[in-house]
Design a protein around this motif. Structure first.
Motif, PDB file in Angstrom:
ATOM      1  N   THR A 289      -5.309  -4.440  13.061  1.00 31.48           N
ATOM      2  CA  THR A 289      -4.372  -5.397  13.554  1.00 31.48           C
ATOM      3  C   THR A 289      -4.609  -5.876  14.691  1.00 31.48           C
ATOM      4  O   THR A 289      -4.452  -7.185  15.244  1.00 31.48           O
ATOM      5  CB  THR A 289      -2.809  -4.753  13.369  1.00 31.48           C
ATOM      6  OG1 THR A 289      -3.050  -4.454  11.715  1.00 31.48           O
ATOM      7  CG2 THR A 289      -2.008  -6.016  13.580  1.00 31.48           C
TER       8      THR A 289
ATOM      9  N   ARG B  42     -12.028  -3.761   9.121  1.00 30.38           N
ATOM     10  CA  ARG B  42     -11.456  -4.238   7.718  1.00 30.38           C
ATOM     11  C   ARG B  42     -11.731  -3.437   6.650  1.00 30.38           C
ATOM     12  O   ARG B  42     -10.989  -3.257   5.676  1.00 30.38           O
ATOM     13  CB  ARG B  42     -11.806  -5.644   7.591  1.00 30.38           C
ATOM     14  CG  ARG B  42     -11.240  -6.721   8.652  1.00 30.38           C
ATOM     15  CD  ARG B  42     -11.622  -8.111   8.611  1.00 30.38           C
ATOM     16  NE  ARG B  42     -11.576  -8.714   7.382  1.00 30.38           N
ATOM     17  CZ  ARG B  42     -12.085  -9.961   7.211  1.00 30.38           C
ATOM     18  NH1 ARG B  42     -12.676 -10.676   7.713  1.00 30.38           N
ATOM     19  NH2 ARG B  42     -11.828 -10.293   5.797  1.00 30.38           N
TER      20      ARG B  42
ATOM     21  N   LEU C 175      -9.499 -12.230   2.928  1.00 31.95           N
ATOM     22  CA  LEU C 175      -8.847 -13.305   3.577  1.00 31.95           C
ATOM     23  C   LEU C 175      -9.488 -13.608   4.982  1.00 31.95           C
ATOM     24  O   LEU C 175     -10.451 -12.811   5.657  1.00 31.95           O
ATOM     25  CB  LEU C 175      -7.240 -12.812   3.793  1.00 31.95           C
ATOM     26  CG  LEU C 175      -6.388 -12.626   2.678  1.00 31.95           C
ATOM     27  CD1 LEU C 175      -5.142 -12.190   2.895  1.00 31.95           C
ATOM     28  CD2 LEU C 175      -6.655 -14.173   1.816  1.00 31.95           C
ATOM     29  N   ARG C 176      -9.272 -14.937   5.626  1.00 37.46           N
ATOM     30  CA  ARG C 176      -9.843 -15.065   6.786  1.00 37.46           C
ATOM     31  C   ARG C 176      -8.757 -15.424   7.703  1.00 37.46           C
ATOM     32  O   ARG C 176      -7.441 -16.026   7.332  1.00 37.46           O
ATOM     33  CB  ARG C 176     -10.791 -16.268   6.888  1.00 37.46           C
ATOM     34  CG  ARG C 176     -11.981 -15.748   5.785  1.00 37.46           C
ATOM     35  CD  ARG C 176     -13.129 -14.884   6.635  1.00 37.46           C
ATOM     36  NE  ARG C 176     -14.085 -14.505   6.067  1.00 37.46           N
ATOM     37  CZ  ARG C 176     -14.265 -13.313   5.118  1.00 37.46           C
ATOM     38  NH1 ARG C 176     -13.419 -12.401   5.035  1.00 37.46           N
ATOM     39  NH2 ARG C 176     -15.188 -13.033   4.416  1.00 37.46           N
TER      40      ARG C 176
ATOM     41  N   ALA D 247      -6.998  -7.766  -0.033  1.00 36.87           N
ATOM     42  CA  ALA D 247      -6.684  -8.925   1.052  1.00 36.87           C
ATOM     43  C   ALA D 247      -7.300  -8.664   2.234  1.00 36.87           C
ATOM     44  O   ALA D 247      -7.856  -9.720   3.135  1.00 36.87           O
ATOM     45  CB  ALA D 247      -5.100  -9.000   1.397  1.00 36.87           C
TER      46      ALA D 247
ATOM     47  N   ARG E 272      -5.407 -16.708   9.677  1.00 38.59           N
ATOM     48  CA  ARG E 272      -3.914 -16.523   9.860  1.00 38.59           C
ATOM     49  C   ARG E 272      -3.560 -15.748   8.500  1.00 38.59           C
ATOM     50  O   ARG E 272      -3.135 -14.554   8.826  1.00 38.59           O
ATOM     51  CB  ARG E 272      -3.268 -17.650   9.843  1.00 38.59           C
ATOM     52  CG  ARG E 272      -3.486 -18.463  11.135  1.00 38.59           C
ATOM     53  CD  ARG E 272      -2.533 -18.119  12.265  1.00 38.59           C
ATOM     54  NE  ARG E 272      -2.367 -19.037  13.391  1.00 38.59           N
ATOM     55  CZ  ARG E 272      -2.388 -18.604  14.642  1.00 38.59           C
ATOM     56  NH1 ARG E 272      -2.368 -17.384  14.774  1.00 38.59           N
ATOM     57  NH2 ARG E 272      -2.448 -19.314  15.586  1.00 38.59           N
ATOM     58  N   LEU E 273      -4.222 -15.941   7.598  1.00 41.03           N
ATOM     59  CA  LEU E 273      -3.710 -15.185   6.436  1.00 41.03           C
ATOM     60  C   LEU E 273      -4.339 -13.551   6.714  1.00 41.03           C
ATOM     61  O   LEU E 273      -3.552 -12.644   6.075  1.00 41.03           O
ATOM     62  CB  LEU E 273      -4.378 -15.471   5.139  1.00 41.03           C
ATOM     63  CG  LEU E 273      -3.700 -16.747   4.531  1.00 41.03           C
ATOM     64  CD1 LEU E 273      -4.480 -17.643   3.280  1.00 41.03           C
ATOM     65  CD2 LEU E 273      -2.289 -16.568   4.366  1.00 41.03           C
ATOM     66  N   LEU E 274      -5.523 -13.401   7.227  1.00 38.69           N
ATOM     67  CA  LEU E 274      -6.139 -12.000   7.695  1.00 38.69           C
ATOM     68  C   LEU E 274      -5.104 -11.217   8.666  1.00 38.69           C
ATOM     69  O   LEU E 274      -4.748 -10.096   8.289  1.00 38.69           O
ATOM     70  CB  LEU E 274      -7.641 -12.268   8.195  1.00 38.69           C
ATOM     71  CG  LEU E 274      -7.964 -10.710   8.558  1.00 38.69           C
ATOM     72  CD1 LEU E 274      -7.811  -9.711   7.483  1.00 38.69           C
ATOM     73  CD2 LEU E 274      -9.151 -11.086   9.260  1.00 38.69           C
ATOM     74  N   GLN E 275      -4.576 -12.267   9.479  1.00 36.92           N
ATOM     75  CA  GLN E 275      -3.620 -11.564  10.260  1.00 36.92           C
ATOM     76  C   GLN E 275      -2.317 -11.044   9.761  1.00 36.92           C
ATOM     77  O   GLN E 275      -1.775 -10.116  10.072  1.00 36.92           O
ATOM     78  CB  GLN E 275      -3.290 -12.550  11.577  1.00 36.92           C
ATOM     79  CG  GLN E 275      -4.550 -12.927  12.594  1.00 36.92           C
ATOM     80  CD  GLN E 275      -4.199 -14.005  13.649  1.00 36.92           C
ATOM     81  OE1 GLN E 275      -3.479 -14.777  13.134  1.00 36.92           O
ATOM     82  NE2 GLN E 275      -4.820 -14.018  14.717  1.00 36.92           N
ATOM     83  N   LEU E 276      -1.927 -11.803   8.881  1.00 40.82           N
ATOM     84  CA  LEU E 276      -0.713 -11.380   8.144  1.00 40.82           C
ATOM     85  C   LEU E 276      -1.084 -10.323   7.087  1.00 40.82           C
ATOM     86  O   LEU E 276      -0.038  -9.394   7.239  1.00 40.82           O
ATOM     87  CB  LEU E 276      -0.328 -12.788   7.351  1.00 40.82           C
ATOM     88  CG  LEU E 276       0.974 -12.501   6.232  1.00 40.82           C
ATOM     89  CD1 LEU E 276       2.161 -12.023   7.108  1.00 40.82           C
ATOM     90  CD2 LEU E 276       1.030 -13.639   5.649  1.00 40.82           C
ATOM     91  N   ALA E 277      -2.133 -10.193   6.640  1.00 39.36           N
ATOM     92  CA  ALA E 277      -2.576  -9.326   5.886  1.00 39.36           C
ATOM     93  C   ALA E 277      -2.814  -7.726   6.631  1.00 39.36           C
ATOM     94  O   ALA E 277      -2.131  -6.750   5.900  1.00 39.36           O
ATOM     95  CB  ALA E 277      -3.886  -9.315   5.026  1.00 39.36           C
ATOM     96  N   THR E 278      -3.198  -7.999   7.946  1.00 40.64           N
ATOM     97  CA  THR E 278      -3.272  -6.724   8.582  1.00 40.64           C
ATOM     98  C   THR E 278      -2.148  -6.151   9.137  1.00 40.64           C
ATOM     99  O   THR E 278      -1.734  -4.904   8.769  1.00 40.64           O
ATOM    100  CB  THR E 278      -4.062  -6.872   9.803  1.00 40.64           C
ATOM    101  OG1 THR E 278      -3.436  -7.844  10.520  1.00 40.64           O
ATOM    102  CG2 THR E 278      -5.667  -7.198   9.590  1.00 40.64           C
TER     103      THR E 278
END
Length: 137
Positions: free
Chosen positions: A121, A13, A60-61, A56, A63-69
């Motif tokens: 990701t 990250r 972020l953590r 981000a 699901r939002l981290l998943q979206l950001a990646t």
């Protein structure tokens, strides 16, 4: 094992954020050093997006981290694709050359960034599965 996986994700990250910041910074540098018109506007938007996505990546953590990646990976792919199109067939009437400011460096940085973000990701998307398996076992 989960601690090692968490540490690897955290390192990736941070690396991803650095590549996003670098990409955004290159585009803002070019705007401040003479790139104007519609290309300048696109570069400003690219710079802002790179900075926002970098932030981000580290704050972020879940699901939002998943979206950001995923969004960050798509962002770098799109940015590099636009540059490669401008270098070859042209993009929006803009034809770029390899000797323009920071073009070779940008290609290298964005290419490596895509690999780093691909790994980030994958780690972010597989993390919930590993957590569910660990809880079940």
């Amino acid at each position: 094992m989960a601690e090692t996986s968490d540490r690897a994700l955290w390192i990736m990250r941070i690396l991803s954020a650095l590549f996003l910041l670098t990409t955004g910074g290159i585009h803002l540098y070019l705007v401040f050093n003479g790139v104007g018109g519609i290309l300048g506007v696109m570069f400003v938007l690219n710079g802002i997006a790179g900075i926002v996505l970098a932030i981000a990546m580290v704050v972020l953590r879940g699901r939002l981290l998943q979206l950001a990646t995923v969004l960050s990976l798509l962002f770098l792919i799109a940015t590099l694709s636009a540059l490669l199109l401008a270098l070859t067939v042209g993009l929006f009437g803009i034809h770029e050359t390899w000797d323009f400011t920071l073009v070779p460096q940008t290609v290298v940085i964005e290419s490596i960034g895509i690999v780093v973000l691909g790994i980030t990701t994958a780690l972010a998307l597989r993390r919930p599965v590993a957590a569910r398996v660990q809880r079940a076992g």
